[in-house]
Design an enzyme around this catalytic site. Sequence first.
Site, PDB file in Angstrom:
ATOM      1  N   GLY A  29       0.837  -1.188   0.000  1.00  0.00           N
ATOM      2  CA  GLY A  29       0.000   0.000   0.000  1.00  0.00           C
ATOM      3  C   GLY A  29       0.869   1.234   0.000  1.00  0.00           C
ATOM      4  N   TYR A  30       0.244   2.374  -0.234  1.00  0.00           N
ATOM      5  CA  TYR A  30       0.971   3.638  -0.294  1.00  0.00           C
ATOM      6  C   TYR A  30       0.501   4.550   0.822  1.00  0.00           C
ATOM      7  CZ  TYR A  30       2.848   1.853  -4.520  1.00  0.00           C
ATOM      8  OH  TYR A  30       3.516   1.046  -5.390  1.00  0.00           O
ATOM      9  N   LEU A  31       1.467   5.003   1.640  1.00  0.00           N
ATOM     10  CA  LEU A  31       1.116   5.891   2.738  1.00  0.00           C
ATOM     11  C   LEU A  31       0.869   7.294   2.233  1.00  0.00           C
ATOM     12  CD1 LEU A  31       3.530   4.790   5.562  1.00  0.00           C
ATOM     13  CD2 LEU A  31       1.190   4.089   5.089  1.00  0.00           C
ATOM     14  N   ASN A 144       2.820   0.689  -9.892  1.00  0.00           N
ATOM     15  CA  ASN A 144       1.991   0.125  -8.828  1.00  0.00           C
ATOM     16  C   ASN A 144       1.185   1.207  -8.117  1.00  0.00           C
ATOM     17  OD1 ASN A 144       2.404  -3.007  -7.993  1.00  0.00           O
ATOM     18  ND2 ASN A 144       4.143  -2.246  -9.158  1.00  0.00           N
TER      19      ASN A 144
END
Lengths: 155, 155
Positions: A29-31, A144
């Site tokens: 996931g991406y913060l 991504n």
Amino acid sequence: MGVEIERKFLVKNTSWRDAVEGQDAILQGYLAETERASVRVRVKGDRGFLTIKGAAAGVSRAEFEYGIPLEDARAMLDTLSSLAVIEKVRYRVRSGRHLWELDVFAGENAGLVLAELELTSEDEPFELPDWAGEEVSSDARYYNLSLARNPFSRW
Amino acid sequence: MGVEIERKFLVKNTSWRDAVEGQDAILQGYLAETERASVRVRVKGDRGFLTIKGAAAGVSRAEFEYGIPLEDARAMLDTLSSLAVIEKVRYRVRSGRHLWELDVFAGENAGLVLAELELTSEDEPFELPDWAGEEVSSDARYYNLSLARNPFSRW
């Protein structure tokens, strides 16, 4: 710090399955991201990673990666990620002298298979396997981060 | 992972200088932030740190901090930070049973001095030193992230 040189291709058949040398389930996931950097959390098998990438410019970009406790990575994916969490299985696939990484996506990106090759310089020669299709290294939709924002199933 | 419980106060005089037990020069910048998390890079003395904080809710918030190579931290501050880099000297100041941190800001936040106290629970008792002024724990302007976006000199 390292600089990542990566070529990315679509995958046009399943003949690569005979050359698989290993695999890992990946959740990532991406913060957060800005025009300069993105911050990724990943669970790969039973390990956690935090990765900072400089904004993409073609096939080379700055990358800083750190191992972190698995429970930290899971907690961040559960509570701090503001985009969709990406699910995929990464297969290591031998082709000649090179070990490719083939990502078979699941969840909202099911149906997408991407092959990546990491090189030590932008002009390092390599042989294109017969399962490799169109090159998409510079197509931002296949990052991504883009797949977390706008998954393949919605294209 | 830990949960940070922090009380923050303005500083109304310089009597704290007699109780200084140590100090560190700090440079810090923000790689990115969302409504859920912020990602901070810090150089403290000769060490580098990467810190992920959950979005603030009062005095408690999730925090994940990792030591990273000093050269990585410097490279990220130089190239990946999208806001102003915060410069400050952090003094450790004794008051009764507690060790406070007093941040004397420089650069674009020169003139601002903030005192912070980290507690182990929200109801832990503590004595307010005579140099402590108004409490600003819940005032978002004093978050370091806010000070990177909108420095004190522009208020």
